[in-house]
Design a protein around this motif. Structure first.
Motif, PDB file in Angstrom:
ATOM      1  N   ARG A   1      -6.061   7.228  -2.793  1.00  0.00           N
ATOM      2  CA  ARG A   1      -6.910   6.037  -3.358  1.00  0.00           C
ATOM      3  C   ARG A   1      -7.948   6.151  -4.690  1.00  0.00           C
ATOM      4  O   ARG A   1      -8.124   5.175  -5.313  1.00  0.00           O
ATOM      5  CB  ARG A   1      -7.496   5.638  -2.094  1.00  0.00           C
TER       6      ARG A   1
ATOM      7  N   VAL B   1       0.775  -1.365  -0.180  1.00  0.00           N
ATOM      8  CA  VAL B   1       0.061   0.230   0.034  1.00  0.00           C
ATOM      9  C   VAL B   1       0.857   1.088  -0.052  1.00  0.00           C
ATOM     10  O   VAL B   1       0.397   2.408   0.164  1.00  0.00           O
ATOM     11  CB  VAL B   1      -0.896   0.055   1.051  1.00  0.00           C
TER      12      VAL B   1
ATOM     13  N   GLU C   1      -7.271   9.148   1.091  1.00  0.00           N
ATOM     14  CA  GLU C   1      -8.246   8.803   0.176  1.00  0.00           C
ATOM     15  C   GLU C   1      -8.085   9.712  -1.205  1.00  0.00           C
ATOM     16  O   GLU C   1      -8.375   9.078  -2.153  1.00  0.00           O
ATOM     17  CB  GLU C   1      -9.440   9.661   1.012  1.00  0.00           C
TER      18      GLU C   1
ATOM     19  N   ASP D   1      -3.430   3.271   0.069  1.00  0.00           N
ATOM     20  CA  ASP D   1      -4.580   2.748   0.483  1.00  0.00           C
ATOM     21  C   ASP D   1      -4.447   2.233   2.033  1.00  0.00           C
ATOM     22  O   ASP D   1      -3.410   2.264   2.441  1.00  0.00           O
ATOM     23  CB  ASP D   1      -4.950   1.504  -0.249  1.00  0.00           C
TER      24      ASP D   1
ATOM     25  N   SER E   1      -9.706  -0.906   0.122  1.00  0.00           N
ATOM     26  CA  SER E   1     -10.778  -0.875  -1.023  1.00  0.00           C
ATOM     27  C   SER E   1     -11.194  -2.553  -1.090  1.00  0.00           C
ATOM     28  O   SER E   1     -11.864  -2.826  -2.094  1.00  0.00           O
ATOM     29  CB  SER E   1      -9.810  -1.024  -2.293  1.00  0.00           C
TER      30      SER E   1
ATOM     31  N   THR F   1      -6.892  -4.414   1.848  1.00  0.00           N
ATOM     32  CA  THR F   1      -6.667  -3.112   1.799  1.00  0.00           C
ATOM     33  C   THR F   1      -7.950  -2.590   2.127  1.00  0.00           C
ATOM     34  O   THR F   1      -8.973  -3.241   1.828  1.00  0.00           O
ATOM     35  CB  THR F   1      -6.187  -2.811   0.301  1.00  0.00           C
TER      36      THR F   1
END
Lengths: 251, 251, 251, 251, 251, 251
Positions: free
Chosen positions: E249, E101, E246, E157, E195, E193
């Protein structure tokens, strides 16, 4: 004539000072020229695990050099955390050689620890160690024999070692010092008993080789030196121990 | 009267044999009674990484015992693959103590390696090591000063060490041998300069404690012994080096 | 006035949080200013081989720092595969100090393991470790005494430690933080019992020396700080354990 | 007649499979009876620190046994965290022997790494390693010579090794298997060049000794076996490489 | 109902205390029930040798337990002189997970050292370490980004980890404590993650196996717990860092 | 089409040579394409200390690579003096996997030592090791069962392993070779029983992540390959052992 003025077949001056240390059962300070080794023999009342229950004794050796035994300081093996291959080779050789002249059955389940600590190095430290260790071990085993009245005296023959080599000029020489050793083509260590039998023979061509004829010359040179070394050992051990060894040797 | 017949404030016999080994820049064999230590000083032309670029020198020490320096054989630290806590404590102490009397700026980016190898142990090996190491180091640095014509002589004062202790019967004694040391209630090592200043003081109650008054008695005893030890060091070093140290001390 | 605004003879703020961990028999988190140490005491129902059969207990300590307890990250000793000399010195000191105030015969063949793990370091980690370890050990031995109804309470006195030193400006100060410690001329650790007896005294001139008068000043400073530390220990241990220690101390 | 039906002077069946592995510059699987060793030769474009700047190459060897190469499983040296004395002796021997037949100046500052991994052991693993390693090294150096067009072909002679010994019944035998080796009185390893010169000679009395006459018998036996081994090496290497070695040998 | 009264899909209480230590660039104390881990992130201005010259950063982790983090004291890895296989597995996992990440190109040739030290263990120490280490690393990289104005924020992330398992009674549960873990048939660690993508999946039948259907149940359970853990991480990091993550991401 | 011309779901050629070594109770040489592993199973008549007295057996594995199994020579772990994290992870995995298909109670207090030595590496060495080790172990346990007439046949199911992955072009493939593995985004090892149950699942995003859908594709690919691998194992083991395993599997 050699670097230090010796004849090709001449040993360096030999001194063996017995009972050099107060604690060990047997000890010597041996000097072979400038090479000086403290040899101590300690007796422990047990054998290593792989020997237990056989009713026999064991002899094992350790070898080390003081960091400044050599011209430039070498790092302690305890600091490096491991023992070098060279050290292991030497200590295995010393132990194996000594075991060839001791009747291990006679001493019972005991270990003789041999410590060879080189105080000053000028070539031939492993052969000086063997020659000195034999005397230290004999003193220790004699004192054991006296205290424990063993069935028989455990030492069956004398044992000494020397080096021989072939220099760059093809000359065969006895008892190489460091300067000679580092330039020799061939280097051979010979361990022999007082009866003239070989115990160990290690000949190495240093990026070089040697013929069968050269081998014969080397062995003859070694024998000459070893005969002298046995005389120094006899003087160091004294008449009483000499007599005990001679008696066992005859049988 | 003590076990070995000494008075409470009496040192054991001291001998310092200089230039004991052929290779090191400085070396001694020091005997304090039956305790015998070979001290060698080696000069290396660089400093450890953490000191590089500061233009100063460094002094570091290593300490070891032969396996049979002691009554029962102790296992080699090289065989165990690690150095014991006791050994590390002692070698850190020796190095730190010696650094207190050397003007490290004068010797440039060089390391003085001190090797103290105990040949025979009967108590007080660390203090004998410091006392002997000071002489070996002085010989080495003097020879460096002569060869490299340093700006100034680098040694600024004498340095010696001794032990004092309180025995089970509450008697304060100087220079404990092994039998005394192993039964003492309190054990103290004192490292002092020729000018009478403390460099290191390590007092330990062995499952015991000590009062402020007892501390005063211990320090007085130590001082008496140290004054004598400085005299032995001066004789060993000789008039020429003595003169150089005295000159630096005055300033 | 000192870097952090303290008076020369002023300790940093002390906090002792007892039973900090759920698993050990005794534990504390001790803070001495920004220095924070987790001390855990574990009781094992056997002693090391060299103590077996004597019917006595043993106390041993281990000390470590988290890698980022310090300003720059230090490499883990487990990654290096060996424990540093400094660590060994400290853990030997902690164990020895604690053994001076425990009646080892009372606890039987048990080992008290002391673990001092420095979470955050700002000078004085070894003295904070001793002061905290004493409390953790007292909690553990008290719980042992309650479960096994020992013949007597095993702790015979309080024990705490602090550091004192002489700064570059010749000022004697108590409880040095890291910034002071790294620049001090003289550094001394003092371990004392609640009765004011010395257990351990380690004074070191850092490339410097100290006189008898300076020593007296250092010891006086230490004593002032230690008297305060004993009060913090008493509060942390609580009235019941305090009473048991006081009873043993009288005899 | 011997345990496995051989004549005293008869070698076990020899097989040398070249290019056994896909990655190394040279490799063989050599079988000497049931003893099987994978020998790999790797070329690295630099030399160890102690050789830098001399413009010469270096040859070094490592030796290992699979844990179950032997009748009972032996512990991996990687698990023990250290290499045994026996292993060190063998790998020093292999490297030294190979260096005797290579013109190190020709290969420039490169290292030839020899890896001898014993897949199955039945005595004579060190001599099989040398015999196989010579072939693997020759293949690797030949491919180097082809790629880098070296000034001269670097291999100056053949090299092989075998063992000879004296059994308990005083019979001298060639190429001992494990059952014979473990009961022999005398054990000797002989490393020889294709021209019949000795490179290394290691004779050991196993708690026994040997005379000059016995030595002569051993050397004669070894020579007989070595002549055969050179033939197997020539077949394995093929006509082209054979020719290159013969050319260098003449000069 | 579970041993500690939780529902099958219920996490233990989570606490994340940021900036727990004064020295590291980022640090947290994370508690997952009784499991407590100090996570510290240190930034070093160079990369390991195998990464040099690539212009990219590196992230590496070390993991350790205090000896008394566990119910019975475990021996320090520094005392044993080697790191266990379990520790190595965990530290490799933590480093690999975090690298998934981070945009390593953005941070330049720097290493982020992650130290996870388990203060108290009650199951799930490796997953708590990852969850806590992500927060510590984010704090450290944020402070680097602020000081060095990196081209882009390096964290792309969120990242958290939890364990799931199947108990002896075939019940699938989330976030096993030690008592559950030691009796589970199947144990799975899931690293995910923000996500919802997998980074690492390690499922093990403990002398047992699991079907495809059981795997689906385990993954669903893990996902439920991870969604909650991301919320705790967001609260700990605060609005500003959340916004930066964010933003990265989305792209 | 893949680098080596295979279809995405195609295994490399598989060969299993049984009884490859003369000494072990069971052994194979397994080839999976160019990856070659010698697997040996040794039976020892005792269990490790933590298992004693439970009446159950134990299975443990060691894994190693020859230095030149790989394209560039890697340093021996015995020379480095420690086993890498990667090696430890693999050997723990092999042991754990095999224990899942053996009824440990049946074999009594015995240890099965599994040695997997990679002779040549081209990706998938850990999965080839598991697949081969299962066969070697089955041979060894069958011979134990025949000699000791165990109450029941100890192997309760087949066990094999393979790798699957997602390449940079998002293609899911079976049985990755080294070139593919080193460039894959996702790498997963799957260990499965003959009944289609998972024993171990280790999926890793390499600086990447994977979705639930991708995971499903990977597991399906693995299953296809494993079904084939079980057939190779059955042929290698032969009808008699196959029958014994089938009988235990039914119950």
């Amino acid at each position: 004539m050699r670097i230090d003025g010796r004849e090709p077949m001449q040993l360096r001056p030999i001194h063996i000072e017995t009972n050099y240390l107060m604690h060990p059962e047997g000890s010597v300070l041996i000097s072979v020229g400038n090479t000086k080794v403290i040899c101590a023999a300690s007796i422990e009342d047990r054998v290593p695990p792989f020997m237990r229950g056989e009713g026999k004794g064991w002899i094992t050796a350790e070898y080390s050099m003081l960091p400044r035994a050599t011209e430039t300081r070498n790092i302690r093996e305890s600091s490096k955390g491991k023992v070098s291959g060279r050290t292991m080779e030497i200590q295995r050789l010393i132990g194996r050689a000594l075991r060839a002249v001791v009747d291990l059955g006679t001493i019972g389940e005991r270990t003789v620890w041999i410590d060879c600590d080189v105080i000053q190095a000028d070539g031939g430290t492993r052969t000086a160690s063997i020659t000195g260790a034999f005397v230290a071990m004999s003193l220790a085993l004699n004192s054991l024999a006296e205290k424990k009245s063993l069935a028989r005296f455990p030492i069956i023959d004398y044992l000494a070692a020397t080096s021989v080599g072939i220099l760059k000029d093809n000359q065969t020489v006895l008892d190489l010092n460091y300067a000679e050793d580092s330039k020799a083509q061939v280097d051979m260590n010979v361990v022999m008993t007082g009866s003239g039998e070989f115990v160990e023979l290690q000949g190495t061509g240093e990026e070089s080789t040697f013929s069968y004829e050269q081998l014969q010359g080397l062995l003859q040179a070694a024998q000459g030196g070893l005969v002298e070394l046995f005389e120094y050992q006899k003087i160091a051990l004294g008449a009483e121990i000499m007599k005990k060894i001679e008696e066992r040797r005859k049988k």
